[in-house]
Design a protein around this motif. Sequence first.
Motif, PDB file in Angstrom:
ATOM      1  N   PRO A   1       0.795  -1.233   0.000  1.00  0.00           N
ATOM      2  CA  PRO A   1       0.000   0.000   0.000  1.00  0.00           C
ATOM      3  C   PRO A   1       0.826   1.281   0.000  1.00  0.00           C
ATOM      4  N   TRP A   2       1.979   1.247   0.652  1.00  0.00           N
ATOM      5  CA  TRP A   2       2.778   2.469   0.806  1.00  0.00           C
ATOM      6  C   TRP A   2       3.924   2.582  -0.193  1.00  0.00           C
ATOM      7  N   SER A   3       4.116   1.562  -1.016  1.00  0.00           N
ATOM      8  CA  SER A   3       5.334   1.499  -1.834  1.00  0.00           C
ATOM      9  C   SER A   3       5.447   2.661  -2.819  1.00  0.00           C
ATOM     10  N   ALA A   4       4.348   3.030  -3.490  1.00  0.00           N
ATOM     11  CA  ALA A   4       4.424   4.094  -4.491  1.00  0.00           C
ATOM     12  C   ALA A   4       4.805   5.430  -3.851  1.00  0.00           C
ATOM     13  N   VAL A   5       4.177   5.739  -2.722  1.00  0.00           N
ATOM     14  CA  VAL A   5       4.469   7.004  -2.043  1.00  0.00           C
ATOM     15  C   VAL A   5       5.894   7.008  -1.502  1.00  0.00           C
ATOM     16  N   MET A   6       6.297   5.904  -0.868  1.00  0.00           N
ATOM     17  CA  MET A   6       7.624   5.850  -0.289  1.00  0.00           C
ATOM     18  C   MET A   6       8.717   5.872  -1.354  1.00  0.00           C
ATOM     19  N   LEU A   7       8.474   5.195  -2.464  1.00  0.00           N
ATOM     20  CA  LEU A   7       9.470   5.179  -3.534  1.00  0.00           C
ATOM     21  C   LEU A   7       9.640   6.579  -4.112  1.00  0.00           C
ATOM     22  N   ARG A   8       8.529   7.285  -4.290  1.00  0.00           N
ATOM     23  CA  ARG A   8       8.603   8.652  -4.804  1.00  0.00           C
ATOM     24  C   ARG A   8       9.314   9.573  -3.809  1.00  0.00           C
ATOM     25  N   THR A   9       9.019   9.390  -2.535  1.00  0.00           N
ATOM     26  CA  THR A   9       9.641  10.230  -1.496  1.00  0.00           C
ATOM     27  C   THR A   9      11.126   9.946  -1.372  1.00  0.00           C
ATOM     28  N   MET A  10      11.490   8.671  -1.346  1.00  0.00           N
ATOM     29  CA  MET A  10      12.890   8.295  -1.140  1.00  0.00           C
ATOM     30  C   MET A  10      13.749   8.521  -2.386  1.00  0.00           C
ATOM     31  N   SER A  11      13.122   8.516  -3.554  1.00  0.00           N
ATOM     32  CA  SER A  11      13.887   8.721  -4.786  1.00  0.00           C
ATOM     33  C   SER A  11      14.503  10.112  -4.847  1.00  0.00           C
ATOM     34  N   ALA A  12      13.950  11.049  -4.080  1.00  0.00           N
ATOM     35  CA  ALA A  12      14.523  12.400  -4.056  1.00  0.00           C
ATOM     36  C   ALA A  12      15.886  12.427  -3.376  1.00  0.00           C
ATOM     37  N   VAL A  13      16.167  11.411  -2.566  1.00  0.00           N
ATOM     38  CA  VAL A  13      17.469  11.312  -1.895  1.00  0.00           C
ATOM     39  C   VAL A  13      18.411  10.530  -2.805  1.00  0.00           C
ATOM     40  N   ASP A  14      19.372  11.199  -3.383  1.00  0.00           N
ATOM     41  CA  ASP A  14      20.273  10.576  -4.349  1.00  0.00           C
ATOM     42  C   ASP A  14      21.223   9.599  -3.658  1.00  0.00           C
ATOM     43  N   LEU A  15      21.220   8.358  -4.136  1.00  0.00           N
ATOM     44  CA  LEU A  15      22.054   7.324  -3.525  1.00  0.00           C
ATOM     45  C   LEU A  15      23.536   7.640  -3.666  1.00  0.00           C
ATOM     46  N   LEU A  16      23.925   8.200  -4.801  1.00  0.00           N
ATOM     47  CA  LEU A  16      25.329   8.532  -5.022  1.00  0.00           C
ATOM     48  C   LEU A  16      25.799   9.608  -4.053  1.00  0.00           C
ATOM     49  N   THR A  17      24.917  10.566  -3.741  1.00  0.00           N
ATOM     50  CA  THR A  17      25.282  11.626  -2.802  1.00  0.00           C
ATOM     51  C   THR A  17      25.525  11.053  -1.405  1.00  0.00           C
ATOM     52  N   VAL A  18      24.661  10.133  -0.986  1.00  0.00           N
ATOM     53  CA  VAL A  18      24.847   9.490   0.319  1.00  0.00           C
ATOM     54  C   VAL A  18      26.149   8.695   0.328  1.00  0.00           C
ATOM     55  N   ALA A  19      26.420   7.982  -0.769  1.00  0.00           N
ATOM     56  CA  ALA A  19      27.668   7.213  -0.860  1.00  0.00           C
ATOM     57  C   ALA A  19      28.881   8.136  -0.816  1.00  0.00           C
TER      58      ALA A  19
END
Length: 421
Positions: A351-369
Motif C-alpha cells: 500500500p505504501w510502496s508508491a508514495v515511499m518510492l517517490r519520497t525516497m527517490s529524491a534522496v540521491d544514492l550517489l550523494t549518500v555514498a
Amino acid sequence: MARPSNAKIGTRVAIAVTTLCVLVTVGTVYAGALELRIGSFTLVLLPLFFAFVITVAVNLALSWRRPDTAALVWSFAGKILQLLTVVFVVRAGVVLGAALPTIVEAGPAILVQSLGKAGTVLLAFPAALLLGFGRASIGATFSIGREPSIALVTERYGVSGPEGSGVLATYICGTLFGSLFFSALAGVGSAIPLFSSTALAMACGVGSGGMTISCAGSLAHGSRDLPQDEILALATASDVLTYVTTVLLGAFVVLPVLERLYRSPSAVRNRLGSGDPAEAKAPVVASRLVAGSAVTVLVLVTSGWQAVPGASVLLVLAFGVRILGSRTGRFVPTVLWAALVGAALAVPGLPWSAVMLRTMSAVDLLTVATAVLGCVGLCVTIRQLKILRTLSWRAVVVTLLVFAGSFFSSALLAQAVLSLG
C-alpha cells in the motif's frame, strides 16, 4: 588558564568534522564525475572517489601537524560512519525493493549466481596470506570491497583495525582499476565458449554501479545472442541484489570461514610475522546524541531542500535500525536489518510502496555514498596508511584476484542453472 572540558572538545571536533564532510560532499557532487579515456576504455572517477581523496589529504595534513587532534577526528569520524553507513544501506535497500520484480523475472539463475560473490576468497585469500597481508587479508578478500563491505567491516571490526585496512585497500584499488578490469573480464568471459551472454550479464552485477556498467557495456558491445537492453537489465538487477548478498554471505558465511582459516596452522605459517599490532584508541569525546546530530545535519544538508521529507524518513529509519541492531547484532547484523527495512518500503504492490518510492527517490544514492566515503577518508589512521604503503603492488594483485574470483564464480553458477533449465 583552565583547559576545555572533554564535552567542549568533543563538540568542537564534531562541528569541524561535520562541516568538512558537508563541504566536501556538496563540492564533489557539484563537480561531477571525471572520465579518462585509456585507449578504447573509459575510466570513470565518481565524486565519491574525490571525496575520499580530499578527506584523506586533510587527514594526513592534520596527522602531521596535530597528531593528538587527528586521533580525536578519527574517533568521531568512526562514530558517525557507523550510523551513516546504515543510512546508505537503507537507501540502497529501497532500490532493491523496487527492482524485486526484475529479479524474480530473471528466475533462479540470478539468485544462485549471487552466491558466487563469495568466490572472491577462492584465489585472493591464499594469495593475500602468502603476500603477508596478515589479518588485513580478511577485510581485503571477503568481498569486492564496496560501500556495503565497508559498512559490514565497520560494524564488526571497526574501520581502524587491520580488517579495515584490508577493505580500504580493495576499495582504493577497485576505484582506480575496477571499471577497466571488469571491462576486460567481460571480454575474456565472452571468449570462453562455456559461458552464455545471459550468465555473463548476471555476473556483471557486483554491487558497484561503475564496475557493473563497464562490464555490461563491454559485454553488450560484443554480444550476438542477447540484446543490449536485456544485458543491462540483468546486470542492473544482479547489481542491486548483490547489496544484500554481500551482507548476508559476508556476515554469516565468508567472514566466519575466513576467521577460522586465518587461525589454521597453514595460515599461521603464511603470516610472515606481520604481528597485526593493535591501533591505539583515541579517547571518546562525543556522545551518541552529538554523533546522531552530526549525521542528521550531514544528510539533510547534502541531500538538498527538495529531498528533506525523504531524508527525514531515511534518518528515522536508520536510527531505529541502529537501535535494533545493537540488540540483535550478535545474530543479525545492523546492515542486514537496514537492507530489509529499505526493501520493505518499495516492494511493488504494498500500500505504501508508491508514495515511499517517490519520497525516497529524491534522496540521491550517489550523494549518500559520497558522504560515506568522505567520512571514511577521515577515519584513515597513520597505521593504516603504513599498511597500505607496505602492501603497495600486492594490494593491486589481491584486488584483481578478488574481482576475477567473484566474476567467474558467479558466471559458472549462473551457467549451471541456465543449463539445467
